[in-house]
Design a protein around this motif. Structure first.
Motif, mmCIF file in Angstrom:
data_model
loop_
_atom_site.group_PDB
_atom_site.id
_atom_site.type_symbol
_atom_site.label_atom_id
_atom_site.label_comp_id
_atom_site.label_asym_id
_atom_site.label_seq_id
_atom_site.Cartn_x
_atom_site.Cartn_y
_atom_site.Cartn_z
ATOM 1 N N ALA A 298 0.823 -1.214 0.000
ATOM 2 C CA ALA A 298 0.000 0.000 0.000
ATOM 3 C C ALA A 298 0.853 1.257 0.000
ATOM 4 O O ALA A 298 1.960 1.295 0.560
ATOM 5 C CB ALA A 298 -0.916 0.002 1.218
ATOM 6 N N ASP A 299 0.310 2.289 -0.623
ATOM 7 C CA ASP A 299 0.889 3.630 -0.586
ATOM 8 C C ASP A 299 0.567 4.219 0.790
ATOM 9 O O ASP A 299 -0.558 4.633 1.062
ATOM 10 C CB ASP A 299 0.266 4.471 -1.707
ATOM 11 N N LEU A 300 1.563 4.258 1.646
ATOM 12 C CA LEU A 300 1.331 4.667 3.032
ATOM 13 C C LEU A 300 0.930 6.135 3.134
ATOM 14 O O LEU A 300 0.152 6.515 4.013
ATOM 15 C CB LEU A 300 2.585 4.401 3.872
ATOM 16 N N THR A 301 1.440 6.952 2.236
ATOM 17 C CA THR A 301 1.062 8.368 2.258
ATOM 18 C C THR A 301 -0.426 8.524 1.983
ATOM 19 O O THR A 301 -1.095 9.395 2.558
ATOM 20 C CB THR A 301 1.886 9.155 1.228
ATOM 21 N N ALA A 302 -0.960 7.676 1.115
ATOM 22 C CA ALA A 302 -2.402 7.718 0.839
ATOM 23 C C ALA A 302 -3.197 7.349 2.086
ATOM 24 O O ALA A 302 -4.248 7.946 2.369
ATOM 25 C CB ALA A 302 -2.756 6.768 -0.304
ATOM 26 N N SER A 348 6.400 14.057 5.265
ATOM 27 C CA SER A 348 6.763 14.153 6.682
ATOM 28 C C SER A 348 5.685 13.563 7.581
ATOM 29 O O SER A 348 5.988 12.944 8.616
ATOM 30 C CB SER A 348 7.009 15.623 7.052
ATOM 31 N N GLN A 349 4.400 13.726 7.204
ATOM 32 C CA GLN A 349 3.316 13.173 8.006
ATOM 33 C C GLN A 349 3.373 11.648 8.021
ATOM 34 O O GLN A 349 3.151 11.009 9.059
ATOM 35 C CB GLN A 349 1.965 13.636 7.445
ATOM 36 N N THR A 350 3.703 11.052 6.878
ATOM 37 C CA THR A 350 3.783 9.594 6.788
ATOM 38 C C THR A 350 4.980 9.072 7.566
ATOM 39 O O THR A 350 4.888 8.048 8.251
ATOM 40 C CB THR A 350 3.872 9.163 5.318
ATOM 41 N N VAL A 351 6.093 9.770 7.460
ATOM 42 C CA VAL A 351 7.281 9.368 8.213
ATOM 43 C C VAL A 351 6.979 9.362 9.710
ATOM 44 O O VAL A 351 7.358 8.436 10.445
ATOM 45 C CB VAL A 351 8.456 10.309 7.893
ATOM 46 N N GLU A 352 6.282 10.370 10.175
ATOM 47 C CA GLU A 352 5.908 10.434 11.587
ATOM 48 C C GLU A 352 4.978 9.283 11.964
ATOM 49 O O GLU A 352 5.130 8.666 13.025
ATOM 50 C CB GLU A 352 5.225 11.770 11.880
ATOM 51 N N ALA A 353 4.027 8.980 11.069
ATOM 52 C CA ALA A 353 3.053 7.920 11.353
ATOM 53 C C ALA A 353 3.715 6.548 11.438
ATOM 54 O O ALA A 353 3.398 5.755 12.325
ATOM 55 C CB ALA A 353 1.962 7.914 10.282
ATOM 56 N N ILE A 354 4.633 6.247 10.528
ATOM 57 C CA ILE A 354 5.251 4.919 10.562
ATOM 58 C C ILE A 354 6.202 4.801 11.748
ATOM 59 O O ILE A 354 6.401 3.708 12.286
ATOM 60 C CB ILE A 354 5.968 4.594 9.237
ATOM 61 N N GLY A 355 6.776 5.929 12.167
ATOM 62 C CA GLY A 355 7.597 5.895 13.369
ATOM 63 C C GLY A 355 6.773 5.558 14.597
ATOM 64 O O GLY A 355 7.180 4.763 15.454
#
Length: 715
Positions: A298-302, A348-355
């Motif tokens: 999946a496209d995590l940013t989506a 940046s929002q996705t990077v924060e979420a996966i962290g």
């Protein structure tokens, strides 16, 4: 005449100025296609005596082509990333040497016909094709011909990167002083979304048998597994290999082993194929390095844009990143802890979420990282606790496209030091990643890994397990960088908007469910198919598809759950015994969880409820039915209809509305009161009108009988 002449000259001018464009457009239309079957050897060494190319040339145009010939053209040694990129993009290069043209047999092709391509070229100091020194060279397979109504020209060409470790006929060359430690990701992932539906306790439905074909002998997924198994004989290749596995693929194949169906209801034919492939995959991963891909790639940013305003709802992201448990349960191997290879652009929002989801290390394209220092190895992502391990972007580009395995070998050799003035930092660490949906043939995959073994044996590369690369401290910091091209390829806003709408409806349905004490089924398990379908809607394999297509399966899964809670449509007309009588509504819940159900009356012009509290939500237990008697009042006599529908307490629709046909011969009490009141008012108004008429009539008569005073009398 002057006007006519001017007009003719204008037309001729336009025609001649447009002619070069038309000719150029015609020349751009491909007339031949070259399909290469074999290139031997793939890497030139001092012991190489000849170069063999075989394949087929097919006429894909609309004209007969004659005088077909083929030759090889060798370009100058490539010394920069820019030069490598230009060759991969198909740009022309300067010839260093070329062979004579060899006629094809047959040398004349009608549209649709093919001819065999067989070319054997000697190598050595006296040969036409000479490699001056070790390096990476562009090699062109050039096919010329003469189409009808045209002249001789190049009609097709294939450009390949050729690594040269040693000059044929000369002593072996010395190796670079230091070889980069190299790890290779091996993707085992779906090429497209196959699952149509997989309801709790219901049959798995696939769109077609494509997945079974990919699992079968010679199929794409079978070839990936078999090539990796064959590479076990070479310990250096085997130790550098890390399998990147899509948990959705593994879960789907596991479900196939228990039986499935394809869209339309036909039973699936790949049950045994799925069992066989899954068994071989289990054997392959035993004791190996494994990393997870996001669920369905999946496209995590989506996913971060679905319910973006609710930072507390991370169900989709958590599920998409929770595939390690699936892989461990189904394959018996624990993937690398906290290591993820995501697809698509990361903001940046996705990077924060996966962290926040527990990811510690992201394997990502080196071109998507921006750093003040050279990206020679792993780096820390600024403002986070995440580590990024860069994947070599040049090699990834070479492995993605025509001639992928050969071009990949050339790019790897270039990175290993055969590039002469190799620009950029010294590559002490090299992480190689093919396309996630790699579709190279089994022969090509096996050959690629064999040549990687040759690179290790020659000292060009140093085999390194991925955990070894990840165990080193970061060499610096970097920020995530993405360009407009990445955003264009990303999941569209229309798709994420549809996903958000479906996710809201799913949340409303879930909030109305409760676990049944006897069934012991969690509401989350009931709606899980919808959540998974929403994640599949964000799969990177959907690139370019419209929102309705992408989210169609999720919509279907949601409707399938809602349709299990229904109101039964009466088989006959209901006769209300009195003006105010109960309306029987029979509600069925076929779900294994309790559902809070609210009744709504629509299009009820002839009917009104007398007790609104009876329409409020009431719990219907799992796998049961309830008969609700709704106090209603007929507002008129005769035959009429009313639509009865069900919703959750927050208004999420359940099932479909049922039309009730009703008859009534009596009015309800309130209706009678209203009627009597209206009749009394009418009587009062009528009486008043009659009284005024009588009063006015008497006044008129009194005026008529009164004595009149004439003008004579007054005089």
């Amino acid at each position: 005449m002057k006007r006519l002449a001017a007009t003719v000259l204008s037309i001729l001018f336009l025609a001649f100025t447009a002619l070069p464009v038309a000719v150029a457009q015609a020349q751009e239309q491909p007339r031949l296609r070259v399909d290469l079957d074999q290139l031997n050897p793939r890497v030139i060494t001092s012991a190489s005596a000849s170069l063999t190319v075989t394949g087929r040339v097919t006429n894909i145009g609309d004209r007969r082509i004659s005088k077909l010939g083929v030759r090889l053209q060798l370009g100058t040694r490539l010394q920069s990333e820019q030069q490598i990129g230009d060759v991969l993009a198909g740009d022309k290069f300067k010839d260093l040497a070329a062979t004579e043209f060899v006629d094809l047999e047959p040398d004349e092709l009608e549209p649709g016909q093919s001819a065999a391509l067989n070319l054997a070229v000697p190598l050595g100091q006296s040969a036409k094709l000479q490699f001056p020194r070790p390096g990476v060279y562009p090699l062109l397979v050039n096919v010329n011909g003469t189409p009808d109504f045209g002249g001789p020209e190049r009609l097709a060409a294939v450009t390949l990167l050729m690594p040269v470790l040693g000059v044929p006929g000369k002593a072996p060359a010395s190796r670079p002083p230091s070889a980069p430690s190299t790890s290779l990701l091996w993707p085992i992932a779906n090429s497209v979304v196959h699952v149509v539906s997989a309801p709790l306790g219901g049959p798995l439905t696939l769109a077609d048998e494509r997945l079974a074909d990919e699992l079968a002998a010679g199929g794409r997924l079978d070839s990936l597994v078999e090539a990796a198994r064959a590479a076990e004989a070479d310990t250096k290749v085997s130790s550098s290999l890390c399998l990147a596995i899509d948990p959705d693929l593994v879960a789907t194949v596991d479900a196939m082993t228990r039986g499935y169906q394809v869209a339309g209801g036909a039973p699936g034919k790949g049950v045994e194929t799925a069992k066989n492939w899954l068994g071989r995959l289990k054997a392959l991963v035993a004791g190996r390095c494994v990393v997870t891909l996001p669920f369905a790639d999946a496209d995590l940013t989506a996913l971060t844009k679905v319910r973006a305003g609710d930072a507390t709802d991370t169900a989709l992201m958590t599920t998409a990143l929770g595939g390690a448990g699936t892989i461990k349960n189904l394959l018996g191997i624990q993937p690398q802890d906290g290591v993820l290879w995501p697809g698509g652009a990361l903001d940046s929002q996705t990077v924060e979420a996966i962290g926040k989801a527990g990811v510690k290390t992201v394997l990502t394209d080196s071109g998507k990282l921006q750093s003040r220092t050279p990206l020679s190895s792993g780096v820390s992502i600024e403002g986070t606790d995440l580590r990024a391990q860069p994947i070599d972007a040049l090699i990834s580009s070479a492995l993605n496209g025509p001639g992928s395995t050969q071009n990949g070998l050339g790019a790897i050799a270039f990175r290993a030091g055969l590039g002469g003035q190799n620009e950029g930092p010294e590559r002490s660490r090299l992480l190689i990643a093919p396309p996630r949906h790699w579709a190279a043939t089994g022969t090509e995959l096996t050959t690629f890994l064999e040549r990687m073994g040759d690179f290790y044996a020659a000292g060009l590369l140093k085999s390194a397990p991925l955990p070894e690369l990840l165990g080193e401290g970061p060499s610096g910091t970097a920020s995530v960088n993405y360009d407009p091209q990445d955003l264009t390829a990303a999941t569209s806003g229309d798709v994420t908007a549809k996903m958000s709408q479906l996710d809201n409806e799913t949340l409303g349905l879930s909030s109305a469910m409760t676990m049944d004490a006897t069934k012991r089924v969690r509401p989350a398990d009931v709606i899980a198919p919808v959540r998974l379908a929403l994640i599949r809607a964000a799969s990177t394999s959907w690139r370019g598809a419209d929102a309705a297509t992408v989210t169609g399966n999720a919509r279907g899964d949601l409707e399938a759950i809602r349709s299990q809670v229904t109101v039964e449509r009466p088989k006959q007309t209901i006769a209300l015994a009195s003006g105010a009588a109960p309306l029987p509504v029979f509600i069925t819940n076929n779900l294994p969880v309790g559902v809070a159900v609210q009744v709504a009356l629509k299009n009820n012009v002839g009917l009104r409820p007398t007790d609104d509290t009876q329409l409020q939500a009431q719990m219907v237990p799992a796998n049961s039915a309830r008969n609700r008697l709704l106090p209603v009042e007929a507002l008129r006599a005769g035959r009429f209809s009313v639509d009865v529908s069900l919703t959750t307490p927050d208004g999420t629709p359940l099932g479909s509305a049922a039309r009730f046909e009703l008859t009534s011969t009596e009015y309800g009490a309130i209706t009678i009161i209203i009627t009597v009141t209206a009749a009394g008012a009418l009587l009062l108004l009528s009486s008043r009108r009659i009284y005024r008429r009588i009063k006015d009539s008497r006044a008129d008569r009194a005026n008529e009988t009164a004595p009149r005073v004439t003008e004579d009398a007054q005089v």
